[in-house]
Design a protein around this motif. Sequence first.
Motif, PDB file in Angstrom:
ATOM      1  N   UNK A 223     -24.643  58.745  54.401  1.00 16.76           N
ATOM      2  CA  UNK A 223     -23.246  59.670  53.808  1.00 16.76           C
ATOM      3  C   UNK A 223     -24.288  60.319  52.773  1.00 16.76           C
ATOM      4  N   UNK A 224     -25.085  59.610  51.470  1.00 21.34           N
ATOM      5  CA  UNK A 224     -25.905  60.230  50.602  1.00 21.34           C
ATOM      6  C   UNK A 224     -26.670  61.394  50.798  1.00 21.34           C
ATOM      7  N   UNK A 244     -25.550  71.531  42.274  1.00 26.17           N
ATOM      8  CA  UNK A 244     -24.561  70.507  41.819  1.00 26.17           C
ATOM      9  C   UNK A 244     -24.444  69.721  40.417  1.00 26.17           C
ATOM     10  N   UNK A 245     -23.698  69.520  39.107  1.00 32.65           N
ATOM     11  CA  UNK A 245     -23.664  68.087  39.033  1.00 32.65           C
ATOM     12  C   UNK A 245     -23.286  67.190  39.591  1.00 32.65           C
ATOM     13  N   UNK A 246     -21.700  67.831  39.999  1.00 31.73           N
ATOM     14  CA  UNK A 246     -20.792  66.660  40.717  1.00 31.73           C
ATOM     15  C   UNK A 246     -21.350  66.312  41.723  1.00 31.73           C
ATOM     16  N   UNK A 247     -23.135  66.331  42.739  1.00 28.18           N
ATOM     17  CA  UNK A 247     -23.176  66.341  43.233  1.00 28.18           C
ATOM     18  C   UNK A 247     -23.733  64.188  42.921  1.00 28.18           C
ATOM     19  N   UNK A 252     -23.012  58.627  42.868  1.00 32.58           N
ATOM     20  CA  UNK A 252     -22.928  57.127  42.123  1.00 32.58           C
ATOM     21  C   UNK A 252     -21.616  57.006  42.155  1.00 32.58           C
ATOM     22  N   UNK A 253     -20.766  57.302  43.189  1.00 31.84           N
ATOM     23  CA  UNK A 253     -20.129  56.579  43.511  1.00 31.84           C
ATOM     24  C   UNK A 253     -20.169  55.719  44.997  1.00 31.84           C
ATOM     25  N   UNK A 257     -21.502  48.827  43.732  1.00 37.10           N
ATOM     26  CA  UNK A 257     -21.866  47.875  44.371  1.00 37.10           C
ATOM     27  C   UNK A 257     -20.759  47.962  45.445  1.00 37.10           C
ATOM     28  N   UNK A 258     -19.149  48.166  45.233  1.00 33.55           N
ATOM     29  CA  UNK A 258     -18.343  48.001  46.250  1.00 33.55           C
ATOM     30  C   UNK A 258     -18.496  49.176  47.332  1.00 33.55           C
ATOM     31  N   UNK A 259     -18.526  50.276  46.744  1.00 35.05           N
ATOM     32  CA  UNK A 259     -19.067  51.401  48.327  1.00 35.05           C
ATOM     33  C   UNK A 259     -20.455  50.329  49.196  1.00 35.05           C
ATOM     34  N   UNK A 260     -20.795  50.069  48.168  1.00 33.02           N
ATOM     35  CA  UNK A 260     -22.135  49.216  48.552  1.00 33.02           C
ATOM     36  C   UNK A 260     -21.607  48.794  49.860  1.00 33.02           C
ATOM     37  N   UNK A 261     -20.992  47.461  49.562  1.00 32.96           N
ATOM     38  CA  UNK A 261     -19.505  46.047  50.007  1.00 32.96           C
ATOM     39  C   UNK A 261     -19.407  46.493  51.030  1.00 32.96           C
ATOM     40  N   UNK A 262     -18.554  47.874  50.969  1.00 31.82           N
ATOM     41  CA  UNK A 262     -18.090  48.935  52.324  1.00 31.82           C
ATOM     42  C   UNK A 262     -18.282  49.067  53.444  1.00 31.82           C
TER      43      UNK A 262
END
Length: 271
Positions: A223-224, A244-247, A252-253, A257-262
């Motif tokens: 996804x990244x 694009x700073x928002x990227x 970072x989201x 860790x939560x994203x990695x776990x998910x």
Amino acid sequence: MTIEKTKAFVLKANPYRESSCLLYLYSERHGLVHGIAKGVRRKKSGLPCLERGFLAELLLYARPHRDLHTLAGISILDFFPNVRTDLHKNAVRDMAFEVIIKTMSTDAPHPDVFSYLAGFLFRLETLPPQRCFPAMAWQFLYDFSSLMGFGPNIDTCVLCGRPFAETSGAHLLLESGTCECVECSRRAPAHGTFLPAAVLASLSDAAGADHAPESRRISAADARRIIHLFARFCQYHFQTSSDFKSIDFLDSLLRAPAAARAAEPACWTPR
Ligand SMILES: [Zn+2]
């Protein structure tokens, strides 16, 4: 000077002088406009407080050849409460807004972009968060580049002309905006970037499935990579040098860790 009533999305709102607001708007009739809403921050003004992401109706006092217009008669039509309070939806929305601010010219009407933005925010507001994040980020970058006339061809292989198989993905060539199928790319590698089949499916499936099948799942790492790829694609074709700073925030989201776990084993579901 012309006075026009228009609907507009607030892309950015900054305080201006004592009591006013400097607004970056995407308006139905004038496209991207910058304007001053006088006195809206005064406590007793009785005027609505404007925030990024709101849809407003207002009067635009447009002065030709001027960067800043005057805004008045503001009323809020929708404040998209779910997008406003969900960190991930927020991040996707902010990326879309930043891309518009950094790539479009002011006072160049583009009604297709306005109606696309309306549909995009409606989907962000109503779909469950896992269908918005992160898939709607690359979906926006792809749709927006298509609306502006240089979207990549993700339907057929540029070399053999065959449509892409549902399960095999394709290689995107950034500069030409074309894709090569896996077989052609193996025969004569042209250094395209790989788009997994799940990403191609999420882009071409405009209606979107309610429950994406297992094969549609995308890892956080992929996804990244895909978001960065489509951001680079937009920067290249819009010829903008600013990042694009928002990227970085989306990134970072996805690294949290939560994203990695998910994402174990791999469960980001596009659309
Ligand atoms: Zn081919």
